[in-house]
Motif scaffolding. Sequence first.
Motif, short mmCIF file in Angstrom:
data_model
loop_
_atom_site.label_atom_id
_atom_site.label_comp_id
_atom_site.label_asym_id
_atom_site.label_seq_id
_atom_site.Cartn_x
_atom_site.Cartn_y
_atom_site.Cartn_z
N HIS A 220 0.80 -1.23 0.00
CA HIS A 220 0.00 0.00 0.00
C HIS A 220 0.83 1.28 0.00
O HIS A 220 0.30 2.33 -0.31
CB HIS A 220 -0.91 0.05 1.23
CG HIS A 220 -1.83 -1.13 1.34
ND1 HIS A 220 -2.80 -1.40 0.42
CD2 HIS A 220 -1.89 -2.14 2.26
CE1 HIS A 220 -3.44 -2.51 0.77
NE2 HIS A 220 -2.90 -2.98 1.87
N SER A 221 2.09 1.23 0.42
CA SER A 221 2.81 2.49 0.60
C SER A 221 3.78 2.76 -0.54
O SER A 221 4.02 1.92 -1.40
CB SER A 221 3.59 2.48 1.92
OG SER A 221 4.87 1.92 1.74
N GLU A 222 4.35 3.95 -0.50
CA GLU A 222 5.38 4.33 -1.48
C GLU A 222 6.74 3.78 -1.06
O GLU A 222 7.75 4.05 -1.70
CB GLU A 222 5.47 5.85 -1.58
CG GLU A 222 4.21 6.53 -2.09
CD GLU A 222 3.85 6.08 -3.48
OE1 GLU A 222 4.76 5.76 -4.26
OE2 GLU A 222 2.64 5.99 -3.78
N GLY A 223 6.76 3.03 0.02
CA GLY A 223 8.02 2.49 0.52
C GLY A 223 8.38 3.17 1.83
O GLY A 223 7.89 4.27 2.12
N GLY A 245 -0.53 7.70 2.74
CA GLY A 245 -1.34 8.02 3.90
C GLY A 245 -2.70 7.35 3.83
O GLY A 245 -3.16 6.95 2.77
N ILE A 246 -3.33 7.20 4.99
CA ILE A 246 -4.64 6.53 5.06
C ILE A 246 -5.71 7.60 5.36
O ILE A 246 -5.63 8.27 6.38
CB ILE A 246 -4.64 5.46 6.18
CG1 ILE A 246 -3.51 4.46 5.94
CG2 ILE A 246 -6.00 4.76 6.25
CD1 ILE A 246 -3.35 3.43 7.04
N SER A 258 -10.49 -3.39 2.67
CA SER A 258 -9.25 -3.39 1.90
C SER A 258 -9.42 -2.59 0.63
O SER A 258 -10.48 -2.60 0.01
CB SER A 258 -8.86 -4.82 1.53
OG SER A 258 -7.73 -4.79 0.69
N THR A 259 -8.36 -1.89 0.23
CA THR A 259 -8.40 -1.17 -1.04
C THR A 259 -7.57 -1.92 -2.09
O THR A 259 -7.32 -1.41 -3.17
CB THR A 259 -7.83 0.26 -0.88
OG1 THR A 259 -6.52 0.15 -0.32
CG2 THR A 259 -8.70 1.11 0.00
N ALA A 260 -7.14 -3.13 -1.74
CA ALA A 260 -6.29 -3.90 -2.67
C ALA A 260 -7.06 -4.21 -3.96
O ALA A 260 -8.22 -4.56 -3.92
CB ALA A 260 -5.84 -5.20 -2.00
N LYS A 290 -1.19 10.70 7.74
CA LYS A 290 -1.59 11.98 7.17
C LYS A 290 -1.56 11.80 5.66
O LYS A 290 -0.52 11.45 5.09
CB LYS A 290 -0.61 13.06 7.60
CG LYS A 290 -1.27 14.40 7.71
CD LYS A 290 -0.44 15.33 8.58
CE LYS A 290 -1.18 16.65 8.74
NZ LYS A 290 -0.35 17.66 9.36
N VAL A 291 -2.70 12.04 5.02
CA VAL A 291 -2.76 11.88 3.56
C VAL A 291 -1.77 12.84 2.91
O VAL A 291 -1.70 14.01 3.29
CB VAL A 291 -4.19 12.14 3.06
CG1 VAL A 291 -4.25 12.13 1.55
CG2 VAL A 291 -5.13 11.07 3.61
#
Lengths: 309, 113
Positions: A220-223, A245-246, A258-260, A290-291
């Motif tokens: 889910h993340s940019e790393g 961010g969530i 899930s957003t997968a 934080k988005v």
Amino acid sequence: MSTIPINTQESPPFLLDLIYRLKVKDVMTKEVITAQRETPLRQIQYIMKEKGITGVPITDDEGKRLFGIVSMDDIIRALDGGYIQDPAERWMSRNLIVLEDDMPLQFAISYLDKFRYGRFPVLNKDRELVGIITSRDIIIALLVEVNKEVEKLEQRIVQPPSKPGEEARRIYHVRKYDFENAGKASAGIKKLLMERNLDPKTLRRISVAAYELEMNLIVHSEGGTLTFRLEKDRVEIEAKDRGPGIPDVEQAMEEGFSTANEWIRSLGFGAGMGLPNAKRVSNEFTIDSKVGEGTTVRAVIYLPGQSAS
Amino acid sequence: MKLETVLQRIPCTIIVKGKGFDELDLRSIVASDLMSDVLTAVDDRFLIVTSLNSEQVIRTADIVGAPAVLLVNGKQPQNGMVRLAEEFGITLLSTPLPTYKVCYLLGCFLESK
Ligand SMILES: Nc1ncnc2c1ncn2[C@@H]1O[C@H](COP(=O)(O)OP(=O)(O)OP(=O)(O)O)[C@@H](O)[C@H]1O
Ligand SMILES: [Mg+2]
């Protein structure tokens, strides 16, 4: 062709050490494609094309005794001169510069600079052909070794000095969509704890938390980084990423949310159970997100027999 | 349920013989293609039944202490999966049957006990 720029006294000691430590036989290609003396140059031309190589050693039937070498230049000359049907023996180069398999890699590098050939056959002590070495082989071998060293240095740089009471700390860098290495950080954490004879139940809880947080970084993340800290009475795992961010942390914590997308699910992720799982096995669990900036998830697991402070 | 029972009731090939292969005792079965589902299990020593053939299955098995994995639908393991199963000592099997059939057959056996 420019020379390989590491064969000088100004090179870092690590590189100098490396090119003497590595032997020609560690770097060379061992499956040599050869031809015989009676092989027509035309056929050698085809072999070169098919195998994508630019030089073919000419040997006896066993491929052991080396008589000469036919290079791309020889083939071009044969095409020009109209004798491409001739046997290799007539036109092969016989003044061979060869390397021995026990020589340090440094020899191969200086030969490449000195003689301007693209490749050198490699012989063993009994003068049998055992390999061939090209600048490509050397570049690959050096890159592999340098990468290993850089990784070690990076690890050393990012490990900050430990706080008082801290018994161990590891920081793992986790990359977006790097499924190839997915799970290695948590496996490393598990291994470290196994050496400390932790009870299996607690070890499993820590492993689950580490794995779920590591996977979320990848999926889910940019790393970001997965940090593991071991203290006398607790283990802390912190996953910190660079975004996205969530938007709704409460919703993300719901079982099954899930957003997968489809392809992530086809890799076995996206049950929407990761965060709830990690929370269930933890004694303390917090999410800061934080988005547009990033997410930090912190899971703390108390070690048995120790009342948490 | 012994691993032997699985081998008798389900037509399958053995890809990796893990730790304690000959006397493996399985307490239950967890069937899913999503690994976080498997990680919700509170028990250990269960058989993972899945059609997912990636390394993540073996990593998950290692974390939860599942000694054996059964790939369904004739799925063959991806490259790294076999290597990892060997490293972690996890038994890896493959069957042409679909998940529901495997669960039905093993479920009937477990019920009858
Ligand atoms: N580090 C993160 N950065 C951004 N979004 C995240 C992050 N971690 C989790 N999320 C969001 O929270 C949702 C729920 O996460 P959770 O781990 O519970 O489930 P999942 O990763 O989707 O599926 P599973 O973990 O079961 O494979 C994710 O689908 C995603 O939208
Ligand atoms: Mg997840």
